[in-house]
Design an enzyme around this catalytic site. Structure first.
Site, mmCIF file in Angstrom:
data_model
loop_
_atom_site.group_PDB
_atom_site.id
_atom_site.type_symbol
_atom_site.label_atom_id
_atom_site.label_comp_id
_atom_site.label_asym_id
_atom_site.label_seq_id
_atom_site.Cartn_x
_atom_site.Cartn_y
_atom_site.Cartn_z
ATOM 1 N N TYR A 42 37.104 51.513 3.803
ATOM 2 C CA TYR A 42 36.338 52.691 3.368
ATOM 3 C C TYR A 42 34.968 52.774 4.028
ATOM 4 O O TYR A 42 34.079 53.455 3.515
ATOM 5 C CB TYR A 42 36.194 52.694 1.844
ATOM 6 C CG TYR A 42 37.448 53.175 1.127
ATOM 7 C CD1 TYR A 42 37.838 54.516 1.176
ATOM 8 C CD2 TYR A 42 38.241 52.302 0.394
ATOM 9 C CE1 TYR A 42 38.972 54.972 0.521
ATOM 10 C CE2 TYR A 42 39.393 52.743 -0.268
ATOM 11 C CZ TYR A 42 39.748 54.080 -0.197
ATOM 12 O OH TYR A 42 40.864 54.544 -0.855
ATOM 13 N N ASN A 68 41.721 57.481 -8.932
ATOM 14 C CA ASN A 68 42.533 58.696 -8.809
ATOM 15 C C ASN A 68 43.932 58.472 -8.223
ATOM 16 O O ASN A 68 44.473 59.323 -7.526
ATOM 17 C CB ASN A 68 41.755 59.785 -8.054
ATOM 18 C CG ASN A 68 41.381 59.371 -6.644
ATOM 19 O OD1 ASN A 68 41.723 58.275 -6.209
ATOM 20 N ND2 ASN A 68 40.726 60.252 -5.925
ATOM 21 N N LYS A 82 46.945 53.338 -5.803
ATOM 22 C CA LYS A 82 45.721 52.584 -6.095
ATOM 23 C C LYS A 82 45.884 51.705 -7.347
ATOM 24 O O LYS A 82 46.826 51.882 -8.123
ATOM 25 C CB LYS A 82 44.561 53.579 -6.248
ATOM 26 C CG LYS A 82 44.268 54.370 -4.961
ATOM 27 C CD LYS A 82 43.022 55.250 -5.123
ATOM 28 C CE LYS A 82 42.703 56.013 -3.847
ATOM 29 N NZ LYS A 82 41.444 56.801 -3.981
ATOM 30 N N HIS A 121 45.776 57.398 -2.464
ATOM 31 C CA HIS A 121 45.020 57.766 -1.266
ATOM 32 C C HIS A 121 45.948 58.578 -0.370
ATOM 33 O O HIS A 121 47.150 58.316 -0.321
ATOM 34 C CB HIS A 121 44.590 56.497 -0.512
ATOM 35 C CG HIS A 121 44.045 56.773 0.860
ATOM 36 N ND1 HIS A 121 42.731 57.149 1.052
ATOM 37 C CD2 HIS A 121 44.635 56.760 2.086
ATOM 38 C CE1 HIS A 121 42.542 57.351 2.362
ATOM 39 N NE2 HIS A 121 43.673 57.115 3.003
ATOM 40 N N GLU A 158 44.467 54.158 9.736
ATOM 41 C CA GLU A 158 44.705 53.531 8.432
ATOM 42 C C GLU A 158 46.052 52.820 8.387
ATOM 43 O O GLU A 158 46.180 51.733 7.821
ATOM 44 C CB GLU A 158 44.601 54.603 7.329
ATOM 45 C CG GLU A 158 43.182 55.132 7.190
ATOM 46 C CD GLU A 158 43.069 56.382 6.318
ATOM 47 O OE1 GLU A 158 41.950 56.886 6.161
ATOM 48 O OE2 GLU A 158 44.108 56.862 5.792
HETATM 49 P P1 GDP Z 1 39.928 61.942 -1.049
HETATM 50 O O1 GDP Z 1 40.060 62.240 0.426
HETATM 51 O O2 GDP Z 1 40.476 63.038 -1.929
HETATM 52 O O3 GDP Z 1 40.489 60.582 -1.444
HETATM 53 O O4 GDP Z 1 38.365 61.899 -1.403
HETATM 54 P P2 GDP Z 1 37.078 61.369 -0.603
HETATM 55 O O5 GDP Z 1 37.421 61.043 0.826
HETATM 56 O O6 GDP Z 1 35.953 62.328 -0.861
HETATM 57 O O7 GDP Z 1 36.706 60.016 -1.370
HETATM 58 C C1 GDP Z 1 37.424 58.822 -1.155
HETATM 59 C C2 GDP Z 1 37.676 58.152 -2.486
HETATM 60 O O8 GDP Z 1 36.416 57.772 -3.054
HETATM 61 C C3 GDP Z 1 38.309 59.021 -3.562
HETATM 62 O O9 GDP Z 1 39.715 59.113 -3.455
HETATM 63 C C4 GDP Z 1 37.881 58.317 -4.834
HETATM 64 O O10 GDP Z 1 38.678 57.161 -5.110
HETATM 65 C C5 GDP Z 1 36.488 57.851 -4.470
HETATM 66 N N1 GDP Z 1 35.480 58.820 -4.941
HETATM 67 C C6 GDP Z 1 35.224 60.083 -4.481
HETATM 68 N N2 GDP Z 1 34.233 60.671 -5.175
HETATM 69 C C7 GDP Z 1 33.831 59.749 -6.106
HETATM 70 C C8 GDP Z 1 32.835 59.759 -7.136
HETATM 71 O O11 GDP Z 1 32.104 60.731 -7.334
HETATM 72 N N3 GDP Z 1 32.735 58.622 -7.890
HETATM 73 C C9 GDP Z 1 33.519 57.530 -7.688
HETATM 74 N N4 GDP Z 1 33.375 56.441 -8.477
HETATM 75 N N5 GDP Z 1 34.469 57.480 -6.728
HETATM 76 C C10 GDP Z 1 34.625 58.583 -5.957
#
Ligand code: GDP
Length: 138
Positions: A50, A113, A10, A116, A127
Site C-alpha cells: 500500500y 471493506n 481482506k 481489494h 499487484e
Molecule cells: P479502493 O480502491 O476502493 O480500495 O479505495 P482507496 O484506494 O481509496 O483506499 C485503499 C484502501 O484504504 C481501502 O480499500 C480501505 O481499506 C482503506 N481506506 C480508504 N479510505 C479509508 C479511510 O478513510 N479510513 C480507513 N481506516 N481506511 C480507509
C-alpha cells in the site's frame, strides 16, 4: 479484450466467514481464477503493498488492519476485468456501495471493506506479481 485484475479477500471478511460467499460471487460474475493463495501479510509487506497511500491519513490503520489476519489473494481473468470487478465490489465505503455488491453485503466499514480490487491494468499486473510468480499463474 480478456484481461486480468488482482483481488484480496481482506482480514475482516476472512474472520467473518465470507470467503466462500465472496468466491461464489466472483465466479457467478464470470471471472476465471488464474492464481490463488491463503496467506498473511507482515506489517512490512502490507506497508509495501500500500505504499502509494503512505501520505494518506489512514495509512497506519490500513497497514495494521491488512496485517492483522489471513487474507485470500487472487488473480482473476475476464473481459474488462479491472472495470467489471470494481463494479462487482462497489464503493470503498460500504455505506455508499450499491445493493448486491460485495462490499455492501460483506464489508464492516470504509477501512475494513472486505475486498481489494485493482484500479488499473498496470496496477493489476504490479499487484499480481507481488504475490504470484509466473509459475503460479494458470
Ligand atoms: P479502493 O480502491 O476502493 O480500495 O479505495 P482507496 O484506494 O481509496 O483506499 C485503499 C484502501 O484504504 C481501502 O480499500 C480501505 O481499506 C482503506 N481506506 C480508504 N479510505 C479509508 C479511510 O478513510 N479510513 C480507513 N481506516 N481506511 C480507509
Amino acid at each position: 479484450m480478456t484481461n486480468r485484475t488482482f483481488t484480496m479477500i481482506k482480514p475482516d471478511a476472512v474472520e467473518d466467514g465470507h470467503i466462500g460467499a465472496i468466491l461464489n460471487d466472483i465466479n457467478a460474475a464470470g471471472f476465471r481464477i488464474v492464481a490463488m493463495k491463503y496467506t498473511k501479510l507482515s506489517a512490512e509487506q502490507a506497508g509495501k503493498f500500500y505504499e502509494v497511500h503512505q501520505e494518506r491519513p489512514f495509512y497506519g490503520e490500513l497497514v495494521s488492519f491488512m496485517s492483522s489476519g489471513p487474507i485470500v489473494a487472487a488473480i482473476l481473468e475476464k473481459d474488462h476485468a479491472v472495470e467489471d470487478f470494481r463494479k462487482l465490489i462497489g464503493a470503498t465505503n460500504p455505506a455508499n456501495a450499491e445493493d448486491g455488491t460485495i462490499r455492501k453485503k460483506f464489508a464492516r466499514s470504509i477501512g475494513e471493506n472486505a475486498v481489494h480490487g485493482s484500479d488499473s491494468n498496470e496496477n493489476a499486473a504490479i499487484e499480481g506479481s507481488f504475490f504470484f510468480s509466473a509459475l503460479e499463474q494458470f
